[in-house]
Motif scaffolding. Structure first.
Motif: not given
Length: 138
Positions: A105-116
């Motif tokens: 979940a933390l990695l997905e959140d970090e991934f989503n932040e980077r893609t934004m």
């Protein structure tokens, strides 16, 4: 003193079971920590199949009048130990699973932040990883 037919059968079955467990450990199909209780049980069966009065002696030690009942007590204790052992293993795996889910979940959140923050790179990355990611969950 010659062995009885029952002792011979129990001996061979015990050797086969113990050999099967050892072979599974050797081929890495069974983890050593899960095999120890089975190996001890197999060696105990081999020991008592060769010692004719062993069950009577064990029954006397436990205060059991009818010797074959001692076998059921021993197997009952063995099943109890197995249940506790596997409960501990399941608890550990459940805890590890919870930690892994949190990390994902933390990695997905970090991934989503980077893609934004990088929309162009995010679209390229999302097209390849997002489709394979959603297929795994379905």
């Amino acid at each position: 003193m010659p062995l009885t037919r029952v002792q011979i059968v129990v001996f061979f079955v015990s050797v086969l079971v113990t050999g099967f467990i050892v072979e599974k450990v050797r081929r890495r199909s069974l983890a050593v920590e899960y095999s120890l209780i089975w190996i001890v049980a197999g060696l105990g069966m081999i020991f008592f199949s060769l010692w004719k009065n062993g069950i009577e002696y064990l029954a006397d030690l436990m205060g059991i009048y009818y010797a074959p009942s001692a076998i059921f007590v021993v197997f009952g204790v063995l099943v109890f130990v197995l249940c506790i052992h596997f409960s501990l293993a399941i608890s550990k795996l459940s805890s590890n699973n919870r930690v892994l889910v949190q990390r994902i979940a933390l990695l997905e959140d970090e991934f989503n932040e980077r893609t934004m923050s990088c929309p162009e790179e995010g679209k390229r990355g999302m097209n390849t990883t997002s489709s394979s990611h959603s297929e795994k969950h379905e």
